[in-house]
Motif scaffolding. Structure first.
Motif, PDB file in Angstrom:
ATOM      1  N   SER A  27       7.672  12.304 -53.524  1.00 24.95           N
ATOM      2  CA  SER A  27       6.455  12.803 -52.890  1.00 24.95           C
ATOM      3  C   SER A  27       5.481  11.677 -52.572  1.00 24.95           C
ATOM      4  O   SER A  27       4.800  11.702 -51.540  1.00 24.95           O
ATOM      5  N   MET A  28       5.407  10.662 -53.447  1.00 26.08           N
ATOM      6  CA  MET A  28       4.447   9.578 -53.291  1.00 26.08           C
ATOM      7  C   MET A  28       4.987   8.417 -52.471  1.00 26.08           C
ATOM      8  O   MET A  28       4.280   7.446 -52.217  1.00 26.08           O
ATOM      9  N   ALA A  29       6.278   8.495 -52.087  1.00 20.91           N
ATOM     10  CA  ALA A  29       6.889   7.375 -51.360  1.00 20.91           C
ATOM     11  C   ALA A  29       6.197   7.186 -50.018  1.00 20.91           C
ATOM     12  O   ALA A  29       5.983   8.121 -49.269  1.00 20.91           O
ATOM     13  N   ILE A  30       5.853   5.947 -49.701  1.00 20.44           N
ATOM     14  CA  ILE A  30       5.230   5.601 -48.428  1.00 20.44           C
ATOM     15  C   ILE A  30       6.091   4.556 -47.742  1.00 20.44           C
ATOM     16  O   ILE A  30       6.438   3.534 -48.333  1.00 20.44           O
ATOM     17  N   ARG A  31       6.440   4.811 -46.504  1.00 17.68           N
ATOM     18  CA  ARG A  31       7.257   3.856 -45.755  1.00 17.68           C
ATOM     19  C   ARG A  31       6.498   2.566 -45.557  1.00 17.68           C
ATOM     20  O   ARG A  31       5.369   2.548 -45.113  1.00 17.68           O
ATOM     21  N   ARG A  32       7.126   1.469 -45.921  1.00 18.67           N
ATOM     22  CA  ARG A  32       6.488   0.158 -45.823  1.00 18.67           C
ATOM     23  C   ARG A  32       6.350  -0.278 -44.372  1.00 18.67           C
ATOM     24  O   ARG A  32       7.296  -0.152 -43.595  1.00 18.67           O
ATOM     25  N   GLU A  46      15.644  -1.374 -39.639  1.00 17.64           N
ATOM     26  CA  GLU A  46      16.886  -0.631 -39.842  1.00 17.64           C
ATOM     27  C   GLU A  46      17.828  -1.417 -40.754  1.00 17.64           C
ATOM     28  O   GLU A  46      17.991  -2.610 -40.648  1.00 17.64           O
ATOM     29  N   SER A  47      18.414  -0.724 -41.723  1.00 19.39           N
ATOM     30  CA  SER A  47      19.356  -1.358 -42.641  1.00 19.39           C
ATOM     31  C   SER A  47      20.389  -0.332 -43.018  1.00 19.39           C
ATOM     32  O   SER A  47      20.365   0.812 -42.563  1.00 19.39           O
ATOM     33  N   SER A  48      21.335  -0.727 -43.885  1.00 22.40           N
ATOM     34  CA  SER A  48      22.356   0.210 -44.327  1.00 22.40           C
ATOM     35  C   SER A  48      21.743   1.356 -45.105  1.00 22.40           C
ATOM     36  O   SER A  48      22.362   2.403 -45.265  1.00 22.40           O
ATOM     37  N   ALA A  49      20.518   1.165 -45.603  1.00 22.24           N
ATOM     38  CA  ALA A  49      19.834   2.237 -46.324  1.00 22.24           C
ATOM     39  C   ALA A  49      19.197   3.231 -45.363  1.00 22.24           C
ATOM     40  O   ALA A  49      18.748   4.295 -45.788  1.00 22.24           O
ATOM     41  N   ARG A  50      19.134   2.880 -44.073  1.00 28.47           N
ATOM     42  CA  ARG A  50      18.526   3.760 -43.057  1.00 28.47           C
ATOM     43  C   ARG A  50      19.606   4.092 -42.024  1.00 28.47           C
ATOM     44  O   ARG A  50      20.037   3.224 -41.274  1.00 28.47           O
ATOM     45  N   VAL A  51      20.009   5.356 -42.018  1.00 29.72           N
ATOM     46  CA  VAL A  51      21.126   5.771 -41.178  1.00 29.72           C
ATOM     47  C   VAL A  51      20.610   6.672 -40.066  1.00 29.72           C
ATOM     48  O   VAL A  51      19.988   7.704 -40.324  1.00 29.72           O
ATOM     49  N   ALA A  52      20.871   6.277 -38.811  1.00 26.59           N
ATOM     50  CA  ALA A  52      20.394   7.030 -37.653  1.00 26.59           C
ATOM     51  C   ALA A  52      21.441   8.044 -37.209  1.00 26.59           C
ATOM     52  O   ALA A  52      22.652   7.789 -37.239  1.00 26.59           O
ATOM     53  N   PHE A  53      20.964   9.211 -36.783  1.00 28.66           N
ATOM     54  CA  PHE A  53      21.815  10.222 -36.162  1.00 28.66           C
ATOM     55  C   PHE A  53      20.933  11.105 -35.293  1.00 28.66           C
ATOM     56  O   PHE A  53      19.784  11.373 -35.619  1.00 28.66           O
ATOM     57  N   ASP A  54      21.479  11.509 -34.154  1.00 32.19           N
ATOM     58  CA  ASP A  54      20.742  12.332 -33.211  1.00 32.19           C
ATOM     59  C   ASP A  54      19.332  11.760 -33.018  1.00 32.19           C
ATOM     60  O   ASP A  54      19.181  10.602 -32.636  1.00 32.19           O
ATOM     61  N   ARG A  55      18.284  12.570 -33.326  1.00 34.94           N
ATOM     62  CA  ARG A  55      16.891  12.100 -33.173  1.00 34.94           C
ATOM     63  C   ARG A  55      16.283  11.670 -34.506  1.00 34.94           C
ATOM     64  O   ARG A  55      15.061  11.545 -34.613  1.00 34.94           O
ATOM     65  N   TYR A  56      17.117  11.406 -35.505  1.00 36.24           N
ATOM     66  CA  TYR A  56      16.603  11.218 -36.860  1.00 36.24           C
ATOM     67  C   TYR A  56      17.114   9.931 -37.496  1.00 36.24           C
ATOM     68  O   TYR A  56      18.118   9.355 -37.077  1.00 36.24           O
ATOM     69  N   VAL A  57      16.388   9.510 -38.549  1.00 38.34           N
ATOM     70  CA  VAL A  57      16.836   8.429 -39.422  1.00 38.34           C
ATOM     71  C   VAL A  57      16.693   8.916 -40.853  1.00 38.34           C
ATOM     72  O   VAL A  57      15.607   9.343 -41.275  1.00 38.34           O
ATOM     73  N   LEU A  58      17.784   8.860 -41.608  1.00 36.43           N
ATOM     74  CA  LEU A  58      17.754   9.212 -43.026  1.00 36.43           C
ATOM     75  C   LEU A  58      17.585   7.933 -43.829  1.00 36.43           C
ATOM     76  O   LEU A  58      18.424   7.036 -43.759  1.00 36.43           O
ATOM     77  N   ASP A  59      16.479   7.838 -44.552  1.00 39.01           N
ATOM     78  CA  ASP A  59      16.149   6.650 -45.327  1.00 39.01           C
ATOM     79  C   ASP A  59      16.554   6.884 -46.780  1.00 39.01           C
ATOM     80  O   ASP A  59      15.919   7.652 -47.498  1.00 39.01           O
ATOM     81  N   HIS A  60      17.632   6.208 -47.205  1.00 40.10           N
ATOM     82  CA  HIS A  60      18.145   6.411 -48.562  1.00 40.10           C
ATOM     83  C   HIS A  60      17.233   5.792 -49.610  1.00 40.10           C
ATOM     84  O   HIS A  60      17.141   6.303 -50.730  1.00 40.10           O
ATOM     85  N   SER A  61      16.576   4.689 -49.283  1.00 37.54           N
ATOM     86  CA  SER A  61      15.736   4.024 -50.285  1.00 37.54           C
ATOM     87  C   SER A  61      14.488   4.839 -50.575  1.00 37.54           C
ATOM     88  O   SER A  61      14.057   4.939 -51.732  1.00 37.54           O
ATOM     89  N   GLU A  62      13.894   5.450 -49.540  1.00 35.64           N
ATOM     90  CA  GLU A  62      12.689   6.253 -49.724  1.00 35.64           C
ATOM     91  C   GLU A  62      12.999   7.735 -49.876  1.00 35.64           C
ATOM     92  O   GLU A  62      12.121   8.528 -50.210  1.00 35.64           O
TER      93      GLU A  62
END
Length: 237
Positions: free
Chosen positions: A125-130, A135-151
């Motif tokens: 809940s408190m995570a804030i994107r730095r 983009e890195s292996s922790a951030r995976v793009a698909f369609d119109r989205y990016v799934l951020d594994h670290s956050e």
């Protein structure tokens, strides 16, 4: 010493001893600011003056049904909700998951485990994107989205953050790992990893329904997460 504001947890529980225990767990030795409410009306009053980063909600309140309250909260906010209840029925659990609560714990609960669950929800809940994050292996793009594994967040291409419950996040991550391949319901159950909670195939279908509501343009004609009849689901894009 950090000057960052403390996270704020609201405990909504009509039983005073139980409320005190939940508040103690949420406070995390003074690291978290905790408010308490014994009724739905008190909860509304607290939220009117002070936004919460996490709500711990009992379902058996004297002035309003807890599931109805959770539904109201979810329609106007993505604040994480942990339901804590003495109701062990499967129907209640599934109803809560369908509403979109983030966790569901039945009484009596393990104090250490619940404390960890509270901290995990608060951390997300408190995570804030730095700023300047690339983009890195922790951030995976698909369609119109990016799934951020670290956050542990899902971002839309227009910068909007889409709230995902823990289980929704784990299922989406599992589907992305096998993008364009069929993933069985059993594999998605393994991805959730809540063996003690006894999730079922029906629960997986509810999580998928909730995910589609958040990412599909038309839930009746899903283009991102498709159903593989009799087996599971497939993510394309």
């Amino acid at each position: 010493m950090s000057n960052a504001p403390k996270a704020h947890v609201l405990v909504v529980e009509d039983d005073q001893p139980s409320r005190a225990v939940l508040a103690y767990l949420a406070e995390d030795q003074g690291r978290v600011r905790v408010s308490q409410a014994a009724t739905a009306s008190e909860m509304h009053a607290v939220l009117a003056r002070d936004a919460a980063n996490l709500i711990i909600l009992d379902l058996n309140l004297p002035d309003e049904n807890g599931l109805s309250l959770a539904r109201q909260l979810r329609t106007r906010s993505d604040v994480p909700i942990i339901v804590v209840t003495g109701d062990v029925s499967r129907d209640t659990r599934l109803a809560a998951l369908e509403i979109g609560v983030d966790d569901f714990q039945t009484k009596p609960y393990d104090l250490k485990e619940l404390g960890l669950r509270i901290r995990n929800q608060l951390r997300r809940s408190m995570a804030i994107r730095r700023p300047g994050q690339v983009e890195s292996s922790a951030r995976v793009a698909f369609d119109r989205y990016v799934l951020d594994h670290s956050e542990r967040i899902l971002e839309r291409s227009d910068g909007v953050t889409i709230h995902l419950t823990r289980n929704e996040f784990m299922i989406l991550a599992a589907l992305l790992r096998r993008r364009n391949s069929s993933v069985s319901r059993a594999a998605l159950l393994d991805a959730i990893g809540n063996a003690d909670d006894g999730p079922s195939d029906r629960a997986i279908d509810i999580y998928i329904k909730n995910l589609r509501a958040k990412i599909e343009a038309d839930q009746r004609d899903p283009r991102i997460i498709s159903t593989v009849r009799g087996f599971g689901y497939r993510l394309t894009g």
